[in-house]
Design an enzyme around this catalytic site. Sequence first.
Site, PDB file in Angstrom:
ATOM      1  N   HIS A 470      -3.912  60.986  51.329  1.00 37.82           N
ATOM      2  CA  HIS A 470      -4.103  62.046  52.321  1.00 37.82           C
ATOM      3  C   HIS A 470      -3.689  61.681  53.750  1.00 37.82           C
ATOM      4  O   HIS A 470      -3.464  62.571  54.575  1.00 37.82           O
ATOM      5  CB  HIS A 470      -5.578  62.459  52.342  1.00 37.82           C
ATOM      6  CG  HIS A 470      -5.804  63.886  52.726  1.00 37.82           C
ATOM      7  ND1 HIS A 470      -4.956  64.596  53.549  1.00 37.82           N
ATOM      8  CD2 HIS A 470      -6.804  64.757  52.415  1.00 37.82           C
ATOM      9  CE1 HIS A 470      -5.412  65.822  53.713  1.00 37.82           C
ATOM     10  NE2 HIS A 470      -6.526  65.953  53.037  1.00 37.82           N
ATOM     11  N   TYR A 586     -17.172  74.323  56.191  1.00 40.89           N
ATOM     12  CA  TYR A 586     -15.885  73.857  56.721  1.00 40.89           C
ATOM     13  C   TYR A 586     -14.760  74.507  55.944  1.00 40.89           C
ATOM     14  O   TYR A 586     -14.661  74.356  54.727  1.00 40.89           O
ATOM     15  CB  TYR A 586     -15.829  72.333  56.564  1.00 40.89           C
ATOM     16  CG  TYR A 586     -14.508  71.662  56.886  1.00 40.89           C
ATOM     17  CD1 TYR A 586     -14.398  70.824  57.995  1.00 40.89           C
ATOM     18  CD2 TYR A 586     -13.381  71.815  56.083  1.00 40.89           C
ATOM     19  CE1 TYR A 586     -13.213  70.174  58.283  1.00 40.89           C
ATOM     20  CE2 TYR A 586     -12.186  71.184  56.373  1.00 40.89           C
ATOM     21  CZ  TYR A 586     -12.105  70.366  57.474  1.00 40.89           C
ATOM     22  OH  TYR A 586     -10.924  69.727  57.754  1.00 40.89           O
ATOM     23  N   THR A 599      -4.532  69.852  61.118  1.00 35.95           N
ATOM     24  CA  THR A 599      -5.525  70.845  60.705  1.00 35.95           C
ATOM     25  C   THR A 599      -6.569  71.068  61.785  1.00 35.95           C
ATOM     26  O   THR A 599      -6.698  70.287  62.732  1.00 35.95           O
ATOM     27  CB  THR A 599      -6.253  70.398  59.420  1.00 35.95           C
ATOM     28  OG1 THR A 599      -6.943  69.164  59.682  1.00 35.95           O
ATOM     29  CG2 THR A 599      -5.280  70.225  58.269  1.00 35.95           C
TER      30      THR A 599
END
Length: 732
Positions: A470, A586, A599
């Site tokens: 990630h 979230y 993001t």
Amino acid sequence: MAEAHQAVAFQFTVTPDGIDLQLSREVLKHIYLSGVTSWKKRAIRFKNGVLTGVYPASPSSWLIVVIAIMSTMYARIDPSMGMIDRIKTSLLVSEFMTVQTQTVLSAILFATGLWLSFIFLLRYILKALLSYHSWIFESHGKMSFSTKVWLCSLKSGYIYELFCLFQASLPHLPVPSIDDTIRRYLESVRPLLDDEQYKQMEIVANDFKKDPAPKFQKHLKLKSWWATNYVSDWWEEYIYLRGRDPIMVNSNFYTMDLLYVIPTHRQAARAGNVVHAMLQYRRKLERGELTPLSALGIVPMCSFQYERMFNTTRIPGIETDFVQHLKDRKHLVVYHRGRFFKVWLYYGGRHLWPSELELQFQRILDDKSEPQPGEIKLPSLTAGNRVPWARARLKYFTEGVNQASLEAIETAAFFLTLDDEAHGYDSENTRSLDLYAKSLLHGKCYDRWFDKSFTLIVYKNGKIGVNTEHSWADSPIIGHMWEYVLATDCFHLGYTAEGHCKGDINKSLATPTRLQWDIPKACQEIIEGSYMIAKGIANDVDFHGCLFNEFGKGLIKKCRTSPDAFIQLALQLAHYRDKGEFCLTYESSMTRMFREGRTETVRSCTCESTAFVRAMEDESTTVRAIYLQTQPRAADKHQNMYRLAMTGAGIDRHLFCLYIVSKVMGIDSPFLKQVADDGYGVSYIIVGENLITFHISSKFSSPETDSFRFGQNIRQAMLDIKALFNLKEKKM
């Protein structure tokens, strides 16, 4: 020995008459073609670099400016107002040139300076245009006059055909004001706190706003002026690379194959087509030939994250990891039944054809050799805690065959696992999607190299998937590549009637090379320790895949509401029914309209959404009241928050950076607290007009959660909200 002979371009023998040199024309031909391909790549990169460097102008515009300046000079007009003469007198080499040459050179230098100034001016104008975000907040189907003018202005300069051409023209992510961030933060926590708790939070927040927030804010402002993006580098470092816990499950994410389609059941053939499609994508990416991603078909999205998709590995460190990105790696590493194989991806200066890749992968599948001691669970090092892996790497993998083999893995284009299990969605097996997702997420904890930018997984029944590290990018980036690969695999490359890859088979290819290892007992114990930690994490994953096919975005749009807002309200309703309370929620939003944007968080639990949920659960509330008073407000609020996040006005990344500054300055603030996460993780994809997939995860160790139960709650909440609209239409 046959492999060695194929790899040698010439042979020589010492004789009494001298040296008898024998050249292999075939091998020299491939060397020549490989060199030509390499130089072509360099030429394309150089050309793209020039085009990117001068955007939004073009190299030909420089020549036009030079010709224009020279023409005015021959007409005895000085457009430089004396600048050309001043340049001429300051030339250091003027004594070696004629007066005419000095004049021409001075004019060219002036024209070049004028051209560069024009480029910077255009970039400034374009950045200003791209900083206009009012269009996002306008109602669907309605466009203000100012937005129409903005669109026309932007279209007039729409010349970026190359993938990364517009990067330098993207605006920087703005730093929100302290007042706005704290106001929105208090608004986000209000539905989660009682009056007394909220009053206390207001006091803490206001104290923070007075001091030390202004000190922290000054540092962020300074960074926003100096750095390309004031968030992204800290986000990558502190959220991802400095984490010492396992990245498997906790960080890495997965991507699935098509649900209902298996183009071929032949494992090697599917791997051949998919790998070839990935190589095509990489070539287009390197050459800038991919279609630029944009909103409204014209507002460009940052493509920075794509640069590290291939040839990238996360390297473990004691205190922090780092991302290693290379160029032009021409091999991949394949894992099958505990063995590692190195496979070359090029032959004679070109990519291997799908049929050739199928042959190579079939050779690996047919290989009956056994794993070496410690080899079978070696990838567990990347699945466990980072510090033991970093220490083991320094101690056991920095010399000899271990260093060479690890280097082959870490420098590979990507990692491929030919899995010996069969997975995929089966409508007759209710657990099939759950097992498929868990396999992609963590596998057996030793059959994916979790540090690679991504691991391609091909199952023995032909299904595929990807496990992605990630830190280097977010899911939409790998999703873009995945869409291209699936479309190319199914609709362009295709398969024969027997399920093989199309094309001839070149059996002269050298067979894949086994990587060799010398792993001592002490290292094997570390590997086993990492495996046990990873196994404990994997066993604690409670996963449920829910296919909601009662309706999709088509029907939701008929209800005149946003599909995303509809689903988020359903999640709030489902969670309230599951736990009897609300929680901080979230939802990820992208900020890629800004340079190097990643993001931002949308806090979906709002006062408006909780009012809607309570109205839905209150039997005394009429349908008319729910629809007219709570649902539109909740949906509009969610959409507005999502738009704020996209346009750089979110709160969580700002708070995160303020927190980092506070730690660096050694100032502790009660306001900047971390929030614990022990609830549900829900990923959903609106597949089409009539299908939404929910991927729900939680922990078996949590007595309060149950992924299957929550999936059922989501399904019922979706149906109940749909029924609300149906009743509204009947009663109103």
